[in-house]
Design a protein around this motif. Structure first.
Motif, PDB file in Angstrom:
ATOM      1  N   TYR A   1      54.980  38.248   4.865  1.00  0.00           N
ATOM      2  CA  TYR A   1      54.009  37.411   5.104  1.00  0.00           C
ATOM      3  C   TYR A   1      54.710  36.103   4.798  1.00  0.00           C
ATOM      4  O   TYR A   1      55.274  35.831   3.534  1.00  0.00           O
ATOM      5  N   SER A   2      54.400  35.147   5.595  1.00  0.00           N
ATOM      6  CA  SER A   2      54.859  33.620   5.211  1.00  0.00           C
ATOM      7  C   SER A   2      53.443  32.812   5.600  1.00  0.00           C
ATOM      8  O   SER A   2      52.508  33.127   6.533  1.00  0.00           O
ATOM      9  N   LEU A   3      53.091  31.694   4.987  1.00  0.00           N
ATOM     10  CA  LEU A   3      52.097  30.768   4.889  1.00  0.00           C
ATOM     11  C   LEU A   3      52.401  29.530   5.710  1.00  0.00           C
ATOM     12  O   LEU A   3      53.338  28.805   5.208  1.00  0.00           O
ATOM     13  N   VAL A   4      51.559  29.127   6.885  1.00  0.00           N
ATOM     14  CA  VAL A   4      51.572  27.866   7.239  1.00  0.00           C
ATOM     15  C   VAL A   4      50.666  27.042   6.715  1.00  0.00           C
ATOM     16  O   VAL A   4      49.565  27.151   6.639  1.00  0.00           O
ATOM     17  N   VAL A   5      51.150  26.027   6.014  1.00  0.00           N
ATOM     18  CA  VAL A   5      50.556  24.922   5.087  1.00  0.00           C
ATOM     19  C   VAL A   5      50.818  23.596   5.681  1.00  0.00           C
ATOM     20  O   VAL A   5      51.822  23.095   5.891  1.00  0.00           O
ATOM     21  N   PRO A   6      49.585  22.767   5.512  1.00  0.00           N
ATOM     22  CA  PRO A   6      49.939  21.379   5.817  1.00  0.00           C
ATOM     23  C   PRO A   6      50.779  20.699   4.603  1.00  0.00           C
ATOM     24  O   PRO A   6      50.764  21.014   3.574  1.00  0.00           O
ATOM     25  N   LYS A   7      51.585  19.906   4.927  1.00  0.00           N
ATOM     26  CA  LYS A   7      52.321  19.193   4.218  1.00  0.00           C
ATOM     27  C   LYS A   7      51.897  18.756   2.788  1.00  0.00           C
ATOM     28  O   LYS A   7      52.442  18.827   1.680  1.00  0.00           O
ATOM     29  N   ARG A   8      50.559  18.250   2.795  1.00  0.00           N
ATOM     30  CA  ARG A   8      50.076  17.691   1.408  1.00  0.00           C
ATOM     31  C   ARG A   8      49.790  18.971   0.569  1.00  0.00           C
ATOM     32  O   ARG A   8      49.485  18.925  -0.769  1.00  0.00           O
ATOM     33  N   HIS A   9      49.675  20.040   1.169  1.00  0.00           N
ATOM     34  CA  HIS A   9      49.330  21.282   0.406  1.00  0.00           C
ATOM     35  C   HIS A   9      50.627  22.154  -0.254  1.00  0.00           C
ATOM     36  O   HIS A   9      50.451  23.292  -0.893  1.00  0.00           O
ATOM     37  N   VAL A  10      51.897  21.965   0.324  1.00  0.00           N
ATOM     38  CA  VAL A  10      53.017  22.550   0.064  1.00  0.00           C
ATOM     39  C   VAL A  10      53.123  22.898  -1.263  1.00  0.00           C
ATOM     40  O   VAL A  10      53.440  24.120  -1.841  1.00  0.00           O
ATOM     41  N   LYS A  11      53.322  21.968  -2.275  1.00  0.00           N
ATOM     42  CA  LYS A  11      53.722  21.922  -3.346  1.00  0.00           C
ATOM     43  C   LYS A  11      52.654  22.858  -4.232  1.00  0.00           C
ATOM     44  O   LYS A  11      52.922  23.797  -4.878  1.00  0.00           O
ATOM     45  N   ASP A  12      51.329  22.706  -3.795  1.00  0.00           N
ATOM     46  CA  ASP A  12      50.467  23.488  -4.444  1.00  0.00           C
ATOM     47  C   ASP A  12      50.414  24.925  -4.232  1.00  0.00           C
ATOM     48  O   ASP A  12      50.275  25.725  -5.088  1.00  0.00           O
TER      49      ASP A  12
ATOM     50  N   GLY B   1      41.434  27.498   1.671  1.00  0.00           N
ATOM     51  CA  GLY B   1      41.437  26.232   2.049  1.00  0.00           C
ATOM     52  C   GLY B   1      42.540  25.357   2.247  1.00  0.00           C
ATOM     53  O   GLY B   1      42.471  24.279   2.848  1.00  0.00           O
ATOM     54  N   ARG B   2      43.659  25.894   1.958  1.00  0.00           N
ATOM     55  CA  ARG B   2      44.941  25.092   2.006  1.00  0.00           C
ATOM     56  C   ARG B   2      45.860  25.824   3.101  1.00  0.00           C
ATOM     57  O   ARG B   2      46.954  25.343   3.333  1.00  0.00           O
ATOM     58  N   VAL B   3      45.511  27.049   3.434  1.00  0.00           N
ATOM     59  CA  VAL B   3      46.553  27.703   4.406  1.00  0.00           C
ATOM     60  C   VAL B   3      45.965  27.702   5.753  1.00  0.00           C
ATOM     61  O   VAL B   3      44.687  27.943   5.972  1.00  0.00           O
ATOM     62  N   LEU B   4      46.607  27.413   6.567  1.00  0.00           N
ATOM     63  CA  LEU B   4      46.144  27.142   8.134  1.00  0.00           C
ATOM     64  C   LEU B   4      46.166  28.535   8.970  1.00  0.00           C
ATOM     65  O   LEU B   4      45.704  28.828   9.926  1.00  0.00           O
ATOM     66  N   HIS B   5      47.537  29.299   8.571  1.00  0.00           N
ATOM     67  CA  HIS B   5      47.870  30.355   9.419  1.00  0.00           C
ATOM     68  C   HIS B   5      48.807  31.337   8.564  1.00  0.00           C
ATOM     69  O   HIS B   5      49.460  30.931   7.668  1.00  0.00           O
ATOM     70  N   VAL B   6      48.600  32.716   8.731  1.00  0.00           N
ATOM     71  CA  VAL B   6      49.513  33.620   8.267  1.00  0.00           C
ATOM     72  C   VAL B   6      50.376  34.500   9.368  1.00  0.00           C
ATOM     73  O   VAL B   6      49.721  34.607  10.279  1.00  0.00           O
TER      74      VAL B   6
END
Length: 519
Positions: free
Chosen positions: A44-55, A118-123
């Motif tokens: 699995y990889s998680l597609v994440v908005p830039k502002r949430h990548v670090k968290d 709430g921080r992951v858009l897609h898997v």
């Protein structure tokens, strides 16, 4: 295509030529090679908005499930089926695939990562032991660079490693086409190199890619725009930003009403999802990979299964209607789930042709109706049940009158799919009217909702469907209490459509508008 670079007569200086060749070979051989493929295991990889990548990365590291061997990289429209995928990144994990496709929150919960919902858009799932896009891409490009260095008009190549780092890391193969992200070969280094190449040299690059990937065509594609370049709504959802790079993509047809000759000479591709083949002409028709989870859900949806079973028990069968059929995204899933017949509407003749070809590939019979009303009346006199699909190349605004003619000759319509984004509101009344009046049934309504308004907006949709049901059941104004209650059965979050916006499907049950006796 870049114009040819001016001749530089490099052959007059053989010593420089030999040195350049040696430098390119040295750079290629020194580049870190990709790990050999040793497994087909998906991770699995998680597609994440830039502002949430670090968290998200920190949360994965804390659980020791972050895959440090793979780099966090920018997401493309191949990862996120969205009109606004900029600013998103793919964060890799070392968790192997352990569940079927589903909604993001459901998958995260199964992976014990529910707090990231709430921080992951897609898997997505990828091969961790081999970034296959990168390794195949690099191999082909290295071959091209080596051959380029031996040509008469070889441009200067200063930094091979930078070129290789700038290669696209994702791609899609729709046999026999390789589809690349729109940012492919757009880095400063690549733009400078390609502008210095001749047309023949650039063509050779994409020919080498095609050979390496085992395809005959190469193209890039941007997301399907909601509006055409003239500013009008892109009703037929044409892929106006497809850019062919290699191969014959067929003649350019300006009209959305193709002739038989146009259809025969177009370039067609195919893909298989959930063991179902779909066919389309990439120059004229969209294909949405991101709908795969919703297609899979329909295959086992309890309401569909119970409708099919009820149709077998009462001997009447079960029909469904797809008011925005496209190339058969959801219509094919209904058939695979056991629905006897699906009636399809789409204004794009290219999509209907793809629907026809896809039906043939899946060995389903299909009958394409003409735009004339007489075609429908003629069909009603024949045995329509021999065709699993009835397709209409016209606006679904005409669906009610077509269904009224055909209703006695087809199985009861127990499901209606309204798969248009950003909203299918314009077809809701038609959808309610399409259901069998003595049995009722289910509507599957595709909508875009802001994250914080999903529940409230869904209830508003239910109220609107109730209003349509009342109006259809009591045309002379009988009291509402005489009409059964419309029920919002389920809200399915399909995928992120844009930052803060979710593509949802509402499963809405509509009660019968008439009694068993037709009253």
């Amino acid at each position: 295509m870049p114009s040819p670079a001016p001749a530089r007569f490099i052959d007059e200086y053989p010593s420089q030529r030999l040195k350049q060749n040696r430098d390119i070979h040295k750079q290629i051989s020194q580049h870190k090679s990709q790990r050999l493929r040793s497994s087909r295991t998906l991770f699995y990889s998680l597609v994440v908005p830039k502002r949430h990548v670090k968290d998200v990365k920190t949360a994965l590291e804390r659980r020791r499930v972050y895959d440090s061997d793979r780099k966090i990289r920018p997401a493309t429209t191949d990862n996120v089926d969205s009109l606004h995928s900029e600013g998103c990144y793919v964060v890799p994990t070392n968790i192997s695939q352990r569940t079927r496709d589903g909604a993001v929150d459901e998958i995260l919960q199964s992976l014990q990562l529910a707090d990231l919902a709430g921080r992951v858009l897609h898997v997505i799932c990828e091969e961790a032991n081999d970034r296959s896009a990168q390794s195949l891409m690099e191999k082909a490009v290295k071959t091209w660079l080596t051959e380029l260095s031996t040509t008469t008009r070889a441009p200067d190549v200063e930094d091979v490693e930078a070129l290789l780092r700038g290669l696209p890391t994702t791609y899609s193969i729709y046999k026999p086409m390789l589809l690349l992200p729109p940012t492919s070969f757009q880095s400063p280094g690549w733009r400078a190199l390609l502008s210095a190449c001749t047309r023949t040299q650039v063509k050779k690059l994409f020919e080498t890619l095609a050979t390496g990937f085992g395809v005959t065509h190469v193209a890039t594609n941007a997301p399907i725009p909601l509006h055409a370049k003239e500013g009008v709504e892109n009703i037929v959802r044409s892929p106006t930003d497809l850019s062919p790079l290699y191969g014959d993509f067929g003649p350019v047809v300006s009209s959305h009403v193709p002739t038989t000759d146009d259809l025969d000479h177009a370039f067609w591709v195919s893909a298989k999802q959930n063991s179902i083949t779909q066919v389309w002409a990439p120059r004229y028709t969209m294909f949405s990979r991101g709908n795969i989870t919703e297609k899979a859900r329909l295959l086992t949806l309890p309401s569909v299964r119970s409708s099919v079973e009820r149709g077998r028990q009462d001997g009447l069968g079960c029909a469904a209607v797809d008011l925005y059929a496209g190339i058969g995204y959801f219509a094919f899933s209904y058939l695979a789930a056991g629905v006897d017949q699906v009636l399809c509407w789409d204004v794009n003749a290219w999509s209907i042709e793809g629907l026809r070809r896809g039906a043939g590939a899946n060995k389903w019979t299909i009958r394409v109706m003409g735009a004339e009303s007489s075609d429908v009346y003629k069909a009603a006199t024949g045995d329509l049940r021999t065709s699993r699909l009835l397709a209409f190349t016209e606006s679904n605004e005409l669906a009610p009158q077509r269904i009224n003619v055909l209703r006695r000759h087809i199985p009861p319509i127990r499901h209606v799919n309204c798969g248009l984004l950003p909203t299918s509101r314009g077809s809701w009344e038609t959808a309610v009217a399409a259901l069998d009046p003595s049995l009722g049934g289910w509507l599957h309504l595709h909508e875009n909702f802001a994250v914080g308004e999903i529940e409230s907006k869904a209830l508003h949709v239910r109220d609107e469907i109730q209003r349509f049901a009342v109006a259809l059941a009591s045309p002379e104004g009988e009291r509402r209490s005489q009409v059964g209650e419309v029920v919002l059965g389920h809200i399915q979050r399909v995928k992120s459509y844009a930052p803060g916006v979710w593509h949802c499907v509402l499963d809405v049950h509509v009660p019968p508008s008439k009694g068993p006796g037709g009253t």
